[in-house]
Design a protein around this motif. Structure first.
Motif, PDB file in Angstrom:
ATOM      1  N   ASP A  32       5.614  -3.832   2.549  1.00 39.48           N
ATOM      2  CA  ASP A  32       4.180  -3.753   2.853  1.00 39.48           C
ATOM      3  C   ASP A  32       3.606  -2.350   2.644  1.00 39.48           C
ATOM      4  OD1 ASP A  32       3.624  -6.509   3.931  1.00 39.48           O
ATOM      5  OD2 ASP A  32       5.298  -5.919   5.209  1.00 39.48           O
ATOM      6  N   TYR A  33       4.372  -1.350   3.097  1.00 38.52           N
ATOM      7  CA  TYR A  33       3.886   0.023   2.972  1.00 38.52           C
ATOM      8  C   TYR A  33       4.978   0.934   2.417  1.00 38.52           C
ATOM      9  CZ  TYR A  33      -0.019  -1.140   6.087  1.00 38.52           C
ATOM     10  OH  TYR A  33      -1.139  -1.686   6.657  1.00 38.52           O
ATOM     11  N   ILE A  63       0.954   5.065   1.089  1.00 38.97           N
ATOM     12  CA  ILE A  63       0.242   5.966   2.001  1.00 38.97           C
ATOM     13  C   ILE A  63       0.882   7.353   1.933  1.00 38.97           C
ATOM     14  CG2 ILE A  63      -0.188   6.457   4.453  1.00 38.97           C
ATOM     15  CD1 ILE A  63      -0.697   3.561   4.920  1.00 38.97           C
ATOM     16  N   ARG A  82       0.841  -1.203   0.000  1.00 41.20           N
ATOM     17  CA  ARG A  82       0.000   0.000   0.000  1.00 41.20           C
ATOM     18  C   ARG A  82       0.870   1.244   0.000  1.00 41.20           C
ATOM     19  NH1 ARG A  82      -3.949   0.507   4.936  1.00 41.20           N
ATOM     20  NH2 ARG A  82      -4.231   2.703   4.398  1.00 41.20           N
TER      21      ARG A  82
END
Lengths: 284, 284
Positions: free
Chosen positions: B88-89, B4, B2
């Motif tokens: 992951d991010y 962000i 993701r």
């Protein structure tokens, strides 16, 4: 209640608590606890699973002319009081533990310092911000409690937490007062009998100022004059400052609107007292 | 994976991960990812439940003469590379998100800055320490990964984390090298063919220095002269500095003992290259 003196042990206890999903409320103090502190602990107790207080007289926030060594200390009494408030941990490090060598980094506060009490204490808030940065990393609370009596400190801490994105909520707690309105302070015992009788005028003048503002007064200068007159007429105190700023940015205001603080410091013969109120005027 | 872009959303994702007991590994970058970064992510992937990288070209660490606007950027490519590393991010905030207004607080680095590359970049490490303080509070990792290619940065970050008691472990990761020993860098493509052939001499001179130290040489000055001669003889590069300091304190040393760094920066026609090794000599 456990007393912890090392950073490592405190961080381990916190790690353990976090693993269990416990929320942490934190009250940083320099010890010699008074009713103001107890109110903060009470609030922290209500709102969190675990309450941590720290007792550390931080050399970094004392100026060269301010007497660090004569700052009052009484750990035995503090411990009893904390126990009564159902505190879980007292973090009580030595200066050596907090500052084992000259620090390679420090926090510099660039705003909100050159007004009110900060004006006469250069470097004071750098010391406050630096030690709180360290303590926040040790205790890692969700919420930290500060008394509004020292509103400038709260404003600086709000800036620190907001601008550095600490995952911490700052909870400002209202000033605790005597029945006659005088803000509680360990300095009040130094007032002479006559001065003690006059001292409630400080808060009364703030409340009267609030009234005339609600009635329509919008000039900071006129409000300051009003308070100055009232204190000069009704007390023997010497005014150190009476100032009005936006809150929490502590910028000068030319008109009373939005959120602002009216703050004062006055000197009686053996005690310098401070007080403030925060008001909010939202008009179309 | 993701992407962000806001602090609030990132802190919420982290809060959620922490509640689930996941460990967080963090790789801060300025983007334009190269093999060095990928190695950091690989290491983070091995050692943590969750891997967060940030991509943020931090204006605060660029000097007035350093060209922030021409700093290379390619988010599309970075995203693909991160995905391959099973990140992951990606935290990818705008400058506006990280610095919405002039900050009321900043971190000042008082040690380890006035040597090596820091000497010619006043304020650079204040900018690094300030943005990392903010990013550490946003990502709240257990471990953060830094490449030893920029050893001074690692030293400064170690100071920041130790002195401010961040509950974070700094993991220094060894410099990734070409087969011929040249430290990988996005600047290597700017080397002329002949310069590229000469460039491995940098690391070779460090390895030869290591040998003569192991053989008994204890004078920093003699080791520096040895390296200087080797580079001057065998390359057309211009030496910017060759220096030896204690590590990680980066204090001057008069004798080679304990842990120390030998670091250099040399200029080829269109590329300034840096390299270093860290050695430890413990004798009775």
């Amino acid at each position: 209640m456990r007393v912890i003196t090392t950073i490592e042990e405190m961080q381990n206890a916190i790690l353990h608590a976090k693993k269990e999903g416990l929320s942490i409320g934190y009250v940083p103090t320099m010890g010699f606890l008074h009713e103001g502190h107890l109110t903060l602990m009470e609030k922290a107790r209500e709102e969190n699973d675990l309450v941590v207080i720290s007792i550390f007289v931080n050399p970094l926030q004392f100026g060269p002319t301010e007497d660090l060594s004569s700052y009052p200390r009484d750990f035995g009494r503090d411990k009893e009081l904390a126990q009564k408030q159902k505190v879980d941990y007292i973090f009580f490090p030595s200066v050596e533990e907090m500052y084992p060598r000259p620090s390679s980094v420090t926090v510099t506060v660039k705003e909100r310092t050159n007004v009110l009490c900060g004006k006469s204490r250069p470097g004071h808030f750098d010391g406050v911000a630096t030690v709180l940065t360290k303590l926040f990393h040790v205790v890692q609370p969700e919420k930290a409690y500060f008394g509004m009596k020292d509103a400038q400190q709260v404003a600086v801490v709000e800036g620190l937490v907001t601008d550095f994105h600490f995952p911490i909520e700052i909870i400002p707690v209202e000033t605790v007062r005597e029945k006659d309105g005088l803000a509680k302070s360990s300095r009040n015992v130094k007032l002479l009998t006559k001065e003690r009788e006059q001292a409630p005028i400080l808060y009364q003048s703030l409340l009267r100022a609030k009234e005339i503002i609600i009635e329509g007064e919008r000039s900071p200068q006129k409000v300051i004059s009003f308070i100055t007159e009232m204190i000069t007429e009704k007390t023997n105190a010497q005014i150190d400052y009476i100032e009005i700023y936006s809150y929490p940015m502590l910028k000068e205001v030319t008109e009373l609107k939005g959120k602002f603080i009216i703050a004062m410091a006055v000197k009686f013969s053996k005690a310098r007292l401070i007080d403030n109120i925060i008001l909010e005027i939202n008009e179309k």
